[in-house]
Scaffold this motif. Structure first.
Motif, PDB file in Angstrom:
ATOM      1  N   PHE A 578      69.414  23.307  86.982  1.00 41.41           N
ATOM      2  CA  PHE A 578      69.140  24.636  86.425  1.00 41.41           C
ATOM      3  C   PHE A 578      70.344  25.559  86.571  1.00 41.41           C
ATOM      4  CE2 PHE A 578      67.405  28.968  87.332  1.00 41.41           C
ATOM      5  CZ  PHE A 578      66.893  29.246  86.064  1.00 41.41           C
ATOM      6  N   PHE A 579      71.157  25.319  87.611  1.00 43.71           N
ATOM      7  CA  PHE A 579      72.277  26.207  87.902  1.00 43.71           C
ATOM      8  C   PHE A 579      73.592  25.702  87.314  1.00 43.71           C
ATOM      9  CE2 PHE A 579      69.104  26.892  91.178  1.00 43.71           C
ATOM     10  CZ  PHE A 579      69.000  28.271  91.198  1.00 43.71           C
ATOM     11  N   SER A 580      73.553  24.613  86.549  1.00 44.55           N
ATOM     12  CA  SER A 580      74.758  24.104  85.893  1.00 44.55           C
ATOM     13  C   SER A 580      74.769  24.552  84.430  1.00 44.55           C
ATOM     14  CB  SER A 580      74.800  22.573  85.973  1.00 44.55           C
ATOM     15  OG  SER A 580      73.844  22.000  85.086  1.00 44.55           O
ATOM     16  N   ARG A 581      75.874  24.258  83.728  1.00 46.67           N
ATOM     17  CA  ARG A 581      76.007  24.692  82.329  1.00 46.67           C
ATOM     18  C   ARG A 581      75.693  23.575  81.337  1.00 46.67           C
ATOM     19  NH1 ARG A 581      81.407  28.345  83.591  1.00 46.67           N
ATOM     20  NH2 ARG A 581      80.290  30.332  83.800  1.00 46.67           N
ATOM     21  N   LYS A 582      75.005  22.561  81.799  1.00 45.80           N
ATOM     22  CA  LYS A 582      74.607  21.493  80.888  1.00 45.80           C
ATOM     23  C   LYS A 582      73.546  22.018  79.913  1.00 45.80           C
ATOM     24  CE  LYS A 582      73.196  16.629  80.837  1.00 45.80           C
ATOM     25  NZ  LYS A 582      72.205  16.694  79.763  1.00 45.80           N
ATOM     26  N   ASP A 583      73.728  21.746  78.638  1.00 43.82           N
ATOM     27  CA  ASP A 583      72.787  22.151  77.581  1.00 43.82           C
ATOM     28  C   ASP A 583      72.609  23.663  77.487  1.00 43.82           C
ATOM     29  OD1 ASP A 583      72.312  19.441  77.053  1.00 43.82           O
ATOM     30  OD2 ASP A 583      70.704  19.354  78.543  1.00 43.82           O
ATOM     31  N   GLY A 584      73.682  24.416  77.784  1.00 41.53           N
ATOM     32  CA  GLY A 584      73.595  25.864  77.623  1.00 41.53           C
ATOM     33  C   GLY A 584      73.953  26.618  78.887  1.00 41.53           C
ATOM     34  N   ALA A 585      73.831  27.931  78.808  1.00 45.25           N
ATOM     35  CA  ALA A 585      74.197  28.786  79.936  1.00 45.25           C
ATOM     36  C   ALA A 585      73.348  28.467  81.158  1.00 45.25           C
ATOM     37  CB  ALA A 585      74.038  30.254  79.545  1.00 45.25           C
ATOM     38  N   ALA A 586      73.989  28.589  82.318  1.00 46.80           N
ATOM     39  CA  ALA A 586      73.273  28.338  83.574  1.00 46.80           C
ATOM     40  C   ALA A 586      72.205  29.398  83.791  1.00 46.80           C
ATOM     41  CB  ALA A 586      74.263  28.346  84.736  1.00 46.80           C
ATOM     42  N   MET A 587      71.074  28.955  84.373  1.00 43.54           N
ATOM     43  CA  MET A 587      69.963  29.840  84.749  1.00 43.54           C
ATOM     44  C   MET A 587      69.316  30.536  83.548  1.00 43.54           C
ATOM     45  SD  MET A 587      71.541  31.504  88.275  1.00 43.54           S
ATOM     46  CE  MET A 587      73.080  32.037  87.494  1.00 43.54           C
ATOM     47  N   MET A 588      69.571  30.014  82.344  1.00 40.78           N
ATOM     48  CA  MET A 588      68.975  30.599  81.133  1.00 40.78           C
ATOM     49  C   MET A 588      68.113  29.585  80.398  1.00 40.78           C
ATOM     50  SD  MET A 588      69.999  33.690  81.251  1.00 40.78           S
ATOM     51  CE  MET A 588      69.565  34.279  79.614  1.00 40.78           C
ATOM     52  N   LYS A 589      67.711  28.539  81.112  1.00 41.87           N
ATOM     53  CA  LYS A 589      66.859  27.511  80.516  1.00 41.87           C
ATOM     54  C   LYS A 589      65.816  27.093  81.526  1.00 41.87           C
ATOM     55  CE  LYS A 589      70.524  24.241  81.786  1.00 41.87           C
ATOM     56  NZ  LYS A 589      71.523  25.230  82.179  1.00 41.87           N
ATOM     57  N   LEU A 590      64.795  26.420  81.062  1.00 44.22           N
ATOM     58  CA  LEU A 590      63.729  26.006  81.975  1.00 44.22           C
ATOM     59  C   LEU A 590      64.235  24.908  82.908  1.00 44.22           C
ATOM     60  CD1 LEU A 590      60.670  25.847  79.528  1.00 44.22           C
ATOM     61  CD2 LEU A 590      61.152  27.597  81.270  1.00 44.22           C
ATOM     62  N   PRO A 591      63.938  25.037  84.204  1.00 44.53           N
ATOM     63  CA  PRO A 591      64.344  23.971  85.124  1.00 44.53           C
ATOM     64  C   PRO A 591      63.625  22.664  84.802  1.00 44.53           C
ATOM     65  CG  PRO A 591      62.907  25.560  86.220  1.00 44.53           C
ATOM     66  CD  PRO A 591      63.223  26.129  84.872  1.00 44.53           C
ATOM     67  N   ARG A 592      64.352  21.577  84.891  1.00 43.12           N
ATOM     68  CA  ARG A 592      63.793  20.264  84.540  1.00 43.12           C
ATOM     69  C   ARG A 592      63.445  19.419  85.763  1.00 43.12           C
ATOM     70  NH1 ARG A 592      67.958  18.337  79.712  1.00 43.12           N
ATOM     71  NH2 ARG A 592      67.506  20.023  78.244  1.00 43.12           N
ATOM     72  N   ARG A 593      63.931  19.826  86.917  1.00 43.79           N
ATOM     73  CA  ARG A 593      63.694  18.989  88.089  1.00 43.79           C
ATOM     74  C   ARG A 593      63.685  19.863  89.340  1.00 43.79           C
ATOM     75  NH1 ARG A 593      69.645  15.936  88.129  1.00 43.79           N
ATOM     76  NH2 ARG A 593      70.863  17.743  88.761  1.00 43.79           N
ATOM     77  N   PHE A 594      62.965  19.377  90.338  1.00 43.12           N
ATOM     78  CA  PHE A 594      62.886  20.082  91.603  1.00 43.12           C
ATOM     79  C   PHE A 594      63.116  19.087  92.731  1.00 43.12           C
ATOM     80  CE2 PHE A 594      60.320  22.515  88.646  1.00 43.12           C
ATOM     81  CZ  PHE A 594      60.761  23.814  88.873  1.00 43.12           C
ATOM     82  N   TRP A 595      63.688  19.585  93.803  1.00 45.69           N
ATOM     83  CA  TRP A 595      63.958  18.779  94.995  1.00 45.69           C
ATOM     84  C   TRP A 595      64.671  17.471  94.625  1.00 45.69           C
ATOM     85  CZ3 TRP A 595      60.979  15.589  98.982  1.00 45.69           C
ATOM     86  CH2 TRP A 595      61.480  15.832 100.248  1.00 45.69           C
TER      87      TRP A 595
END
Length: 628
Positions: A578-595
């Motif tokens: 979620f905090f990387s810039r993969k597939d768009g700006a960081a922190m501006m997309k739905l998180p895909r994974r946790f832990w």
């Protein structure tokens, strides 16, 4: 393959004799004290015409008084003499006290037993500074938190077992005090034997001149402690825990009887749950902090203390004690009993999270020549807070509050005190945010982080994958890290508080802001001159493709100005978060994974004369491998 953990210390002569000596001392303290109190309460033991309630309260004061009178002297003795030899002398004193107590028990003489109680208070006051200040001499820094956890766990379990054993021995032999006398003397003798197995612990201030003025010495050492904000506030935090604990533990007998409708069995269950909780929390500290002194657990502990303290009020409000007192079996079948038990257990556990890192922090950040005296001053503060807790409890109850309301007030006070402390020392809350972020979002595997020097200046270089990179590194490294980072990342809300508190250095390119860059390089040189750890991300920006950007020459400028070793690091697995810039700006997309699983890998130390930007990039790329 076996992974080292705190229980390995129990196999080591560096720790096991100390642990056993402390355990036996705490057990004997409470075996003796509880046997005496049960005799006073149930068998009519008295002196000077005092009734049982008055004598019980007097006993509490008699035991705590030596901590005020002798702790300052005890701290000085532990600095001036070999602590292992001192421990043996203290244990010999315990044998003599228990022999006198045997006479008191045999003749049912309350005056003799009260004298012994005072002497056991002296014994505990003398041993207290020693047991904590000796740990840094016996243990490595990576073992310090685990060692403190075991000591706290052992202490609370010993207190619990001593109380239960003392009660049971009086109940089973009401007409004969001989078994109690034999038990107390035997345990004291065992304590002497275990103390003799303790390795030497040379004096840290052998030329110290003892100041017998305990008031002046106490004020002097507290003044010295105030010079170190983190240490002094850790002392205040520990003392607050004993204030909090004193209120709850003192009220537990009445709470068990008047609120829960239980007999002595129910009270024993409550005290057992709290003690086991503290033991669990103390042992879990090492696991939860990755074998380093993680003060981020302190706010976590204070939050749990308040939450479960408040919940206990509401859980108890659903009960209405009436009729004859019930035992444990009947209590377990009472609606709401499991919730109350969980609250008591979890309060103890979060208390362990709260107190163990604070003790370890004091040991780690206090100069060795002052460590015993600082701990002695801490013991005096603890005693003061416990006395204030008793006075405050009496006043609140006399003003018309009931027991659950008193406990609720203290739980709310805990929240206020926590906010105050964390405002004074924002490092505590900053580390809490780092701990939460790195332990809830990711499962971090560490490899070869022992390559980071335990002391002295060095520079860490790492690939830059996400906005969380600095937090992952800060959560993994035992030493505080001063990060050099892009000023835009430095300004991100919430992260800005963490970075500012951690002493991070915002930087801009020479083209964008040459003055900011110059100030940043000056600050880095200042940190390195002070022997600190500095971390830079030589790419200068977070990757947009997952591939590493070229390392810039700033690292070469830093090392040319201040030649220090460089430790290359590589982060694996953060690309796509979620905090990387993969597939768009960081922190501006739905998180895909946790832990999710990530890794932090350290390479071999690079001497300053071999440092080049290109060479470091090759090393970091090889460390990272294909796992981005």
């Amino acid at each position: 393959m076996h992974k080292p953990n705190q229980f390995d210390l129990l196999k080591s002569r560096r720790f096991l004799p100390l642990f056993l000596t402390q355990f036996l001392g705490a057990f004997n303290d409470n075996l003796f004290k509880n046997s005496m109190l049960v005799m006073i309460t149930f068998l009519g033991l008295t002196t000077m015409g005092l009734d049982a309630p008055t004598l019980v309260n007097a006993a509490a004061g008699v035991f705590i008084l030596p901590f005020f009178l002798f702790s300052a002297t005890a701290g000085q003795l532990a600095e001036k003499y070999d602590k292992a030899k001192l421990a043996q002398a203290i244990k010999l004193l315990e044998i003599l006290i228990m022999l006198l107590a045997g006479i008191g028990f045999s003749y049912r003489n309350a005056a003799v037993l009260m004298t012994c109680l005072f002497l056991m208070g002296i014994h505990s006051a003398l041993f207290g500074p020693l047991k904590y200040s000796i740990l840094p001499q016996y243990l490595k820094e990576s073992e310090l938190l685990g060692g403190n956890g075991l000591i706290e766990m052992g202490t609370f379990i010993a207190i619990l077992l001593g109380q239960i054993t003392g009660t049971l021995m009086v109940e089973h032999s009401p007409n004969s005090a001989l078994p109690i006398a034999i038990a107390c003397v035997s345990i004291a003798c065992l304590g002497l034997l275990t103390s003799r197995a303790m390795p030497a612990a040379p004096p840290t201030a052998k030329d110290l001149k003892i100041n017998w003025n305990f008031i002046g010495e106490t004020l002097s050492i507290i003044k010295h402690a105030r010079g170190n904000v983190a240490v002094f506030n850790s002392m205040m935090g520990i003392s607050w825990f004993w204030f909090f604990g004193a209120v709850y533990l003192t009220q537990l007998p009445t709470f068990s009887q008047k609120v829960l409708g239980g007999n002595a069995e129910v009270y024993t269950l409550m005290i057992t749950l709290f003690s086991v909780g503290v033991g669990l929390g103390s042992m879990l500290c090492e696991k939860m902090s990755g074998r380093k002194v993680e003060i981020g657990l302190v706010p976590f502990g204070s939050i749990g203390l308040s939450l479960y303290g408040i919940d206990l009020y509401f859980a108890a409000g659903n009960l209405a004690a009436h009729g004859p007192l019930i035992g444990v079996s009947a209590f377990l079948h009472t609606a709401g009993s499991l919730r109350i038990m969980a609250d008591i257990l979890l309060m103890g556990m979060f208390g362990g999270f709260f107190i163990v890192p604070l003790y370890a922090l004091i040991q780690m950040r206090t100069e060795p020549a002052y460590r015993s005296r600082i701990i002695a001053a801490n013991n005096i503060l603890n005693s003061c807070f416990m006395v204030v807790a008793a006075v405050m409890s009496i006043l609140i109850l006399q003003l018309g509050a009931n027991i659950p309301q008193l406990l609720l007030i203290v739980a709310i006070m805990n929240m206020v005190v926590a906010v105050y402390i964390y405002r004074l020392v924002p490092e505590f809350f900053m580390r809490f945010l780092v701990w939460i972020a790195t332990h809830t979002l990711y499962r971090v595997r560490h490899e070869k982080l022992e390559n980071i020097p335990e002391e002295g200046a060095c520079v860490l270089v790492c690939n830059h994958v996400s906005f969380m990179d600095a937090l992952v590194l800060a959560g993994a490294c035992r030493r505080p890290i001063r990060f050099v980072m892009d000023h835009r990342i430095f300004k991100v809300p919430v992260l800005n508080f963490i970075f500012t508190t951690a002493g991070a250095v915002p930087i801009a390119s020479a083209k964008e802001d040459p003055d900011m860059k110059a100030r940043a390089f000056d600050k880095v040189a200042e940190y390195l001159a002070q022997g600190e750890v500095v971390c830079i991300f030589p790419e200068g920006q977070i990757t947009r493709t997952g591939d590493m950007n070229p390392f810039r020459s700033g690292i070469e400028e830093i090392i040319a100005r201040t030649p220090v070793p460089v430790v290359p690091l590589a982060l694996r697995g953060l690309w796509g978060s979620f905090f990387s810039r993969k597939d768009g700006a960081a922190m501006m997309k739905l998180p895909r994974r946790f832990w999710s699983k990530i890794a932090l890998v350290a390479g071999d130390v690079v001497p300053p004369e071999n440092v080049t930007a290109a060479g470091l990039q090759d090393v970091v790329a090889n460390l990272r491998g294909d796992w981005r």
